[in-house]
Design a protein around this motif. Structure first.
Motif, mmCIF file in Angstrom:
data_model
loop_
_atom_site.group_PDB
_atom_site.id
_atom_site.type_symbol
_atom_site.label_atom_id
_atom_site.label_comp_id
_atom_site.label_asym_id
_atom_site.label_seq_id
_atom_site.Cartn_x
_atom_site.Cartn_y
_atom_site.Cartn_z
ATOM 1 N N UNK A 239 0.832 -1.204 0.000
ATOM 2 C CA UNK A 239 0.000 0.000 0.000
ATOM 3 C C UNK A 239 0.869 1.257 0.000
ATOM 4 N N UNK A 240 0.389 2.275 -0.675
ATOM 5 C CA UNK A 240 1.124 3.535 -0.752
ATOM 6 C C UNK A 240 0.892 4.372 0.494
ATOM 7 N N UNK A 241 -0.351 4.445 0.936
ATOM 8 C CA UNK A 241 -0.671 5.297 2.080
ATOM 9 C C UNK A 241 -0.766 4.484 3.358
ATOM 10 N N UNK A 242 -0.439 5.126 4.490
ATOM 11 C CA UNK A 242 -0.565 4.475 5.784
ATOM 12 C C UNK A 242 -2.029 4.168 6.083
ATOM 13 N N UNK A 243 -2.931 5.008 5.622
ATOM 14 C CA UNK A 243 -4.356 4.780 5.850
ATOM 15 C C UNK A 243 -4.797 3.446 5.257
ATOM 16 N N UNK A 244 -4.365 3.167 4.031
ATOM 17 C CA UNK A 244 -4.728 1.905 3.387
ATOM 18 C C UNK A 244 -4.022 0.723 4.046
ATOM 19 N N UNK A 245 -2.788 0.956 4.486
ATOM 20 C CA UNK A 245 -2.046 -0.111 5.164
ATOM 21 C C UNK A 245 -2.707 -0.478 6.481
ATOM 22 N N UNK A 246 -3.196 0.520 7.200
ATOM 23 C CA UNK A 246 -3.860 0.256 8.482
ATOM 24 C C UNK A 246 -5.190 -0.463 8.285
ATOM 25 N N UNK A 247 -5.809 -0.276 7.146
ATOM 26 C CA UNK A 247 -7.032 -1.026 6.839
ATOM 27 C C UNK A 247 -6.702 -2.516 6.690
ATOM 28 N N UNK A 248 -5.539 -2.808 6.127
ATOM 29 C CA UNK A 248 -5.097 -4.210 6.034
ATOM 30 C C UNK A 248 -4.923 -4.787 7.433
ATOM 31 N N UNK A 249 -4.301 -4.009 8.315
ATOM 32 C CA UNK A 249 -4.120 -4.472 9.691
ATOM 33 C C UNK A 249 -5.467 -4.711 10.369
#
Length: 280
Positions: A239-249
């Protein structure tokens, strides 16, 4: 250190697929603590040909019940793998060579995509496709006497099984370019300094024994949580953004919330005992 192994899938008798040679080049076993061992055993250098890759994929698929997998060589401490079988490659047409590289690249990606942690225990030479195989693992335990590198540009080709992509992601773009452009081999000590080795093992020790100790530690943890965390890390890194990465988490955490293992972990903590995780 010796470990008692329970063989769960061996290549024997008429059960072998037709493409297996009379002497298996790759085999697998599963320990009583559900640690899978995939053994490379194709003397003299674990060169990877078409049969080798087919057998490797076969053994990877047999590891469904494993909580952690170790990839190691029966030819240690001399060699982990010297990479693609160049003698076989020399007999291929251009179309066959292209198809083989696709098979090689696909196999590495399938190894990387296994849902459980994979540890490469390197003791000896790991070059070319041999290093690319180790790079597809999650962790690398490397002995000080090992030699690792990507020498493909010396043969007027480029690493074709993930080396140009996984190495810079692991050690940085500049260092990866240097190693690929010069074809230089690193010692195990240098590999650790570069960040390529997760753990460095003295020559008096066995990289397999150290990998087993690490795998035992991992296998004691909640297996659903281990799988979910591996997925979260690998998907989140895309993911490019931390927001999208945190959705994965968030999605990964949602996997473990309804599990019996989570309740067992809380109960064990409250009662002051070791948890008994069942992967449920």
């Amino acid at each position: 250190m010796m470990y008692s192994l329970r063989v769960t899938r061996l290549l024997a008798g008429n059960k072998r697929p037709r493409w297996f040679s009379s002497e298996p080049q790759v085999t697998s076993t599963l320990t009583s603590s559900q640690i899978g061992l995939i053994t490379l055993n194709h003397p003299p250098a674990n060169a990877m040909g078409r049969v080798f890759l087919q057998q490797l994929k076969h053994e990877m698929k047999s590891m469904e019940d494993a909580r952690c997998i170790i990839l190691h060589s029966a030819l240690a401490p001399k060699v982990f793998s010297a990479g693609a079988d160049l003698k076989e490659r020399a007999t291929m047409t251009m179309e066959e060579a292209e198809a083989f590289v696709v098979q090689l690249r696909t196999t590495m990606q399938e190894l990387s995509n296994l849902p459980v942690p994979v540890i490469a225990a390197i003791d000896g030479v790991a070059v070319g496709g041999g290093l690319e195989l180790a790079l597809a693992a999650d962790l690398r335990v490397v002995s000080a006497r090992s030699k690792v590198g990507l020498p493909e540009t010396s043969l007027a080709i480029v690493p074709g099984a993930g080396g140009t992509q996984r190495l810079p992601r692991l050690i940085g773009e500049g260092r990866a370019k240097e190693l690929i452009w010069t074809g230089r081999r690193l010692s195990g000590v240098e590999a650790a300094e570069y960040g390529l080795a997760t753990r460095l093992v003295d020559n008096e020790e066995s990289s397999l024994d150290t990998a087993m100790q690490l795998a035992e530690e991992i296998a004691k943890k909640g297996p659903v949580a281990i799988r979910a965390s591996k997925w979260a890390i690998q998907e989140g890194m895309k993911k490019v953004s931390m927001e999208n990465a945190l959705e994965v988490e968030r999605q990964a955490y949602a996997r473990v919330l309804p599990t019996n293992d989570r309740l067992e972990g809380l109960a064990a903590f409250r009662e002051g005992r070791t948890p008994n995780y069942r992967g449920e």
